[in-house]
Design a protein around this motif. Structure first.
Motif, PDB file in Angstrom:
ATOM      1  N   SER A 148       0.837  -1.194   0.000  1.00 55.08           N
ATOM      2  CA  SER A 148       0.000   0.000   0.000  1.00 55.08           C
ATOM      3  C   SER A 148       0.875   1.248   0.000  1.00 55.08           C
ATOM      4  CB  SER A 148      -0.913   0.014   1.227  1.00 55.08           C
ATOM      5  OG  SER A 148      -0.137   0.206   2.403  1.00 55.08           O
ATOM      6  N   THR A 149       0.283   2.364  -0.388  1.00 51.51           N
ATOM      7  CA  THR A 149       1.010   3.636  -0.373  1.00 51.51           C
ATOM      8  C   THR A 149       1.448   3.988   1.044  1.00 51.51           C
ATOM      9  OG1 THR A 149      -0.335   4.391  -2.231  1.00 51.51           O
ATOM     10  CG2 THR A 149       0.893   6.067  -1.034  1.00 51.51           C
ATOM     11  N   THR A 162       3.058   0.479  -5.579  1.00 51.46           N
ATOM     12  CA  THR A 162       1.960   0.779  -4.671  1.00 51.46           C
ATOM     13  C   THR A 162       0.642   0.657  -5.412  1.00 51.46           C
ATOM     14  OG1 THR A 162       2.099   3.163  -5.154  1.00 51.46           O
ATOM     15  CG2 THR A 162       3.384   2.329  -3.295  1.00 51.46           C
ATOM     16  N   THR A 163      -0.327   0.031  -4.770  1.00 51.97           N
ATOM     17  CA  THR A 163      -1.626  -0.184  -5.381  1.00 51.97           C
ATOM     18  C   THR A 163      -2.720   0.046  -4.353  1.00 51.97           C
ATOM     19  OG1 THR A 163      -1.669  -2.549  -4.832  1.00 51.97           O
ATOM     20  CG2 THR A 163      -0.682  -1.920  -6.948  1.00 51.97           C
ATOM     21  N   ASP A 164      -3.945   0.294  -4.851  1.00 49.09           N
ATOM     22  CA  ASP A 164      -5.076   0.475  -3.947  1.00 49.09           C
ATOM     23  C   ASP A 164      -5.833  -0.826  -3.724  1.00 49.09           C
ATOM     24  OD1 ASP A 164      -6.229   0.132  -6.394  1.00 49.09           O
ATOM     25  OD2 ASP A 164      -7.477   1.930  -6.334  1.00 49.09           O
ATOM     26  N   LYS A 165      -5.284  -1.946  -4.223  1.00 48.28           N
ATOM     27  CA  LYS A 165      -5.881  -3.250  -3.990  1.00 48.28           C
ATOM     28  C   LYS A 165      -4.776  -4.299  -4.013  1.00 48.28           C
ATOM     29  CE  LYS A 165      -7.099  -3.743  -8.881  1.00 48.28           C
ATOM     30  NZ  LYS A 165      -8.194  -3.942  -9.840  1.00 48.28           N
ATOM     31  N   LEU A 206     -11.271   5.602   7.372  1.00 46.74           N
ATOM     32  CA  LEU A 206     -10.654   4.953   6.218  1.00 46.74           C
ATOM     33  C   LEU A 206     -11.712   4.128   5.501  1.00 46.74           C
ATOM     34  CD1 LEU A 206      -8.234   4.100   4.470  1.00 46.74           C
ATOM     35  CD2 LEU A 206      -7.788   2.280   6.143  1.00 46.74           C
ATOM     36  N   GLU A 242     -11.390   2.227   2.289  1.00 44.86           N
ATOM     37  CA  GLU A 242     -10.721   1.683   1.107  1.00 44.86           C
ATOM     38  C   GLU A 242     -11.714   0.891   0.272  1.00 44.86           C
ATOM     39  OE1 GLU A 242      -7.211  -0.482   2.157  1.00 44.86           O
ATOM     40  OE2 GLU A 242      -5.990   1.330   2.017  1.00 44.86           O
ATOM     41  N   ASN A 255     -10.048   7.476   1.251  1.00 43.71           N
ATOM     42  CA  ASN A 255     -10.006   6.143   0.631  1.00 43.71           C
ATOM     43  C   ASN A 255      -8.602   5.556   0.573  1.00 43.71           C
ATOM     44  OD1 ASN A 255      -8.808   7.645  -1.359  1.00 43.71           O
ATOM     45  ND2 ASN A 255     -10.107   6.908  -3.029  1.00 43.71           N
ATOM     46  N   ASP A 256      -7.640   6.219   1.222  1.00 45.88           N
ATOM     47  CA  ASP A 256      -6.253   5.738   1.239  1.00 45.88           C
ATOM     48  C   ASP A 256      -5.678   6.036   2.608  1.00 45.88           C
ATOM     49  OD1 ASP A 256      -3.315   5.710   0.960  1.00 45.88           O
ATOM     50  OD2 ASP A 256      -3.716   5.430  -1.160  1.00 45.88           O
ATOM     51  N   TYR A 257      -5.058   5.021   3.236  1.00 46.65           N
ATOM     52  CA  TYR A 257      -4.570   5.221   4.599  1.00 46.65           C
ATOM     53  C   TYR A 257      -3.427   6.229   4.664  1.00 46.65           C
ATOM     54  CZ  TYR A 257      -3.363   4.268   9.423  1.00 46.65           C
ATOM     55  OH  TYR A 257      -3.123   4.416  10.768  1.00 46.65           O
TER      56      TYR A 257
END
Length: 308
Positions: free
Chosen positions: A104-105, A132-135, A197, A199, A228-230
């Motif tokens: 994750s980012t 880095t990805t959101d999934k 959060l 996501e 939507n991103d920590y």
């Protein structure tokens, strides 16, 4: 495979078809493959004869795929992509080189980057490529060596090594804590601006779940700041925008530096954890093994230093 050899004229025909279909030009395909345009045309014609269908619509100064050609191009592309990734993985495992890590980012920004110098000192010949990805992407399909995953460690397609377990506490900036005054218990958080959060792909804890763990039940927390991103959640907390849930492995360093404050002693520990994962049946390169073992060791050491 024996049946496949009897179905197509040669493996080279597939490479020729893939180039022609991707470029929609026999001439450009010939240039890319280093052969004549006539050779490409002949290879495609022979392939079509073997298959018994037309793969291309040939019009004046225009080339397009037929419906069958589109479907065949899709399947050939997938197959070649898997072969290419397998070849690259084998070459890396024998020749060394960089190691690709999916994370994750927030993990990349707040855990990995502050420790990169330490890793380089221990393993100066290992380069890391961080994606880095959101999934949680399919590591094998994307040709990625390692990934950081949250879960109960029951993945069918992955092997794994324990990184750290999930421990979450309430955290905010020192300035925000001064604004809201002393917080003596979890119920006091209901009067604060909470940072949520949400996501879209990864399941994460909610404030309702966290509060219920410490006796504040039946409360719908619908106000506050939603991200939507920590990584954005942490950034908002650092900027004094409210109270965030602090996953210990990502916020402990910020607490230790005084940039964030762990405002209550209450820490929620779940029955899931974070793991370093890699595709089953893959032979990891020595560089990937070095990174995997280092991540696991550092994660375990971090928890021992976690603020109480």
């Amino acid at each position: 495979m024996r049946r496949l050899r009897n179905t197509i004229p040669s493996a080279n025909a597939l490479f020729t078809f893939e180039a022609a279909a991707r470029l929609l030009s026999f001439t450009k395909a010939a240039d890319e493959l280093g052969v004549s345009q006539a050779a490409v045309s002949y290879a495609i014609k022979r392939l079509e004869e073997f298959l018994g269908v037309s793969l291309f619509n040939r019009e004046y100064r225009k080339l397009s795929l037929t419906e069958v050609g589109e479907r065949f191009f899709h399947d050939v592309t997938i197959g070649m992509s898997h072969i290419q990734r397998s070849v690259e993985d084998i070459r890396r495992s024998h020749k060394g080189g960089y190691v690709t890590l999916s994370a994750s980012t927030a993990f990349a920004n707040y855990w990995l980057l502050p420790r990169m110098a330490r890793f380089r000192n221990e393993h100066p010949n290992v380069d890391i490529r961080v994606l880095t990805t959101d999934k949680d992407v399919d590591l094998a399909a994307e040709g990625i060596s390692l990934g950081i995953r949250r879960g109960p460690d029951d993945w069918m397609q992955y092997s794994s090594q324990y990184f750290t377990h999930e421990a979450v506490y309430a955290a905010c900036s020192p300035d925000y804590l001064k604004q809201v005054g002393p917080i003596t218990g979890p119920a006091d958080l209901l009067a604060c601006r909470l940072i949520h959060l949400e996501e879209p792909y990864r399941p994460r804890l909610t404030w309702e779940q966290w509060l219920a763990t410490f006796g504040v039940k039946g409360v719908a927390v619908e106000e506050g700041l939603f991200m939507n991103d920590y990584a954005l959640v942490i950034h908002a907390a650092l900027e004094g925008e409210g109270v965030a849930m602090g996953w210990h492995h990502l916020t402990d360093d910020l607490v230790a530096k005084g940039q964030l404050v762990k405002i209550l002693p209450d820490t929620m520990e779940t029955d899931v954890g974070f793991y370093v994962t890699w595709p089953k049946h893959w032979r990891l390169s020595k560089e990937a093994e070095a990174l995997r073992d280092w991540l696991a060791r550092e994660g375990n050491n971090d928890f021992k230093r976690s603020p109480k």
